[in-house]
Design a protein around this motif. Structure first.
Motif, mmCIF file in Angstrom:
data_model
loop_
_atom_site.group_PDB
_atom_site.id
_atom_site.type_symbol
_atom_site.label_atom_id
_atom_site.label_comp_id
_atom_site.label_asym_id
_atom_site.label_seq_id
_atom_site.Cartn_x
_atom_site.Cartn_y
_atom_site.Cartn_z
ATOM 1 N N TRP A 190 41.133 44.027 37.184
ATOM 2 C CA TRP A 190 41.104 42.703 38.021
ATOM 3 C C TRP A 190 42.659 42.955 38.894
ATOM 4 C CZ3 TRP A 190 42.053 37.315 35.723
ATOM 5 C CH2 TRP A 190 41.704 36.317 36.570
ATOM 6 N N GLU A 191 42.399 43.515 40.117
ATOM 7 C CA GLU A 191 43.458 43.718 41.043
ATOM 8 C C GLU A 191 44.275 42.689 41.660
ATOM 9 O OE1 GLU A 191 44.477 46.944 41.407
ATOM 10 O OE2 GLU A 191 42.985 47.466 39.821
ATOM 11 N N SER A 192 43.557 41.412 41.554
ATOM 12 C CA SER A 192 44.303 40.238 42.447
ATOM 13 C C SER A 192 43.032 39.135 42.080
ATOM 14 C CB SER A 192 44.403 40.287 43.906
ATOM 15 O OG SER A 192 43.155 40.299 44.543
ATOM 16 N N PRO A 193 43.749 37.867 42.193
ATOM 17 C CA PRO A 193 42.853 36.619 41.530
ATOM 18 C C PRO A 193 41.566 36.927 42.186
ATOM 19 C CG PRO A 193 45.139 35.785 42.468
ATOM 20 C CD PRO A 193 44.986 37.315 42.618
ATOM 21 N N ASP A 194 41.027 37.367 43.325
ATOM 22 C CA ASP A 194 39.773 37.301 43.858
ATOM 23 C C ASP A 194 39.413 38.797 44.230
ATOM 24 O OD1 ASP A 194 41.149 38.043 45.988
ATOM 25 O OD2 ASP A 194 40.411 36.310 47.367
#
Length: 401
Positions: free
Chosen positions: A250-254
């Motif tokens: 999960w690299e960023s919130p989206d």
């Protein structure tokens, strides 16, 4: 030909505690593990109980990583092409359910196909409008490669075959199937659940895009283990049906990124004792050498098949140009479950295969329920004599009413 000599058999039996208590002809179900496998698992569990689960896993990280290298060596693959799973079906499903099918797409399989796979084909066909087609067998009873070639067109989206089926000693011509698939550019999914550990597998020769296997059968590993091989040419175009924080990051919130290796088909939580046990089993098999194991198992299978075939009232149902260590038979007038129970009373382990495990084949050949005796390299000719003698007694009793 590399072979396993009598002294080697004695050593294998000495290193297999179960050999002292039973005559085990259920290796295609779950083989007897060598002591090394059990010791590896118990030692890890004891460490886990003393220091904690996460801590024990961290301390064993290098050993766990080595399991991928061992499995890759077993099938002549790269470690990054290997996923470790909890069983063969889960491995197989991870690839199959990641494939996309549309109305009119065709899935080609063999008449010998296993129930779990066939049910998945039928489910996806019902959902998507794809079609499941069974390739004919040739005169020997193996998949007819010529018929496979005739069926190839632009609508074929998958060729999926069981290398060795559950119900008999057939070895399907996987290398020839792989050649057809590669020439046509169609993904080839090979179920090696029954062949891994008894046959010398090389994914480069098989030319399969994916291969699934279990630990508990001929590899002599623990239950609840399996592995999956996926070549980059297929892996790079598949996103698994399910993901977690291990198979993707999960690299960023989206945003998330799927793992580039075959680990994209794994999940984070696992039984580390079982994984290490699988590694110990694979290493043990590699020490014996798969060519030697294959030779020994095939010889014992042929011997048992021949002995049973000589008995009055006993029918052997194995087919194929090439056969392995599974031997399927029936007795006139006596049900397979009854035979299994009677053999079990004599401390001889076998299993029973029902039509519900292989409907295409049972229906086409009008087969009864079958007794399956599956040999391994630690079995002996004396054990074959014992099984044959017991079956002969049962056949005589059946004839006498």
């Amino acid at each position: 030909m590399v072979s396993i000599q009598p002294a080697d058999v004695a050593r294998a039996r000495a290193e297999t505690p179960g050999c002292t208590g039973v005559v085990h002809f259920n290796n295609a179900g779950s083989a007897l593990p060598p002591a090394r496998v059990t010791d590896t698992m118990v030692d890890y569990l004891r460490a886990e109980a003393l220091v904690g689960g996460y801590e024990a896993a961290g301390a064993a990280a290098e050993r766990t990583g080595a399991v991928y290298t061992s499995v890759a060596r077993l099938i002549n693959a790269a470690p990054e092409d290997i996923a470790i799973t909890d069983n063969a079906t889960r491995s197989w499903q991870a690839v199959f359910y990641a494939l996309r099918f549309d109305p009119g797409d065709r899935i080609l399989t063999s008449r010998a196909e296993y129930a779990s796979n066939a049910i998945a084909y039928l489910q996806v066909a019902r959902r998507t409008g794809a079609r499941v087609e069974v390739v004919a067998d040739d005169e020997t009873g193996q998949l007819d490669v010529a018929d496979l070639r005739r069926l190839i067109d632009d609508d074929v989206k998958l060729i999926a075959v069981s290398h060795v089926p559950t119900q008999c000693g057939l070895v399907n011509p996987a290398e020839e199937i792989g050649k057809v698939a590669r020439e046509a550019g169609i993904p080839f999914l090979l179920d090696a659940c029954q062949s891994a550990g008894q046959l010398d597998l090389d994914v480069e020769l098989l030319q399969c895009d994916a291969l699934s296997a279990t630990g508990r059968k001929y590899l002599r590993g623990p239950r609840g283990t399996g592995f999956l091989y996926v070549h980059p040419r297929l892996r790079d175009r598949l996103e698994p049906a399910t993901l977690d924080l291990h198979s993707a990051s999960w690299e960023s919130p989206d945003e998330f990124v799927v793992d580039p290796t075959a680990k994209r088909f794994e999940v984070w939580e696992r039984d580390y004792a079982a994984v290490l046990g699988l590694g110990a089993a694979v290493d043990y098999a590699l020490e014996w050498g798969l060519p030697a194991i294959e030779h020994r198992v095939a010889e014992l299978g042929a011997t048992l098949r021949g002995r049973l075939g000589e008995l009055d009232g006993v029918r052997v149902h194995d087919v194929g140009a090439r056969k392995c260590g599974l031997v399927a038979f029936s007795l006139d007038g006596l049900g397979a479950e009854q035979v299994k129970v009677r053999l079990s009373a004599a401390k001889i382990n076998t299993s029973v295969t029902h039509a519900t495990s292989a409907q295409f084949d049972f229906t086409a050949r009008n087969l009864p329920d079958l007794v399956r005796a599956s040999v391994h390299y630690y079995n002996t000719e004396g054990e074959i004599d014992l099984l044959t003698s017991e079956v002969a007694k049962l056949a005589q009793e059946s004839r006498n009413g």
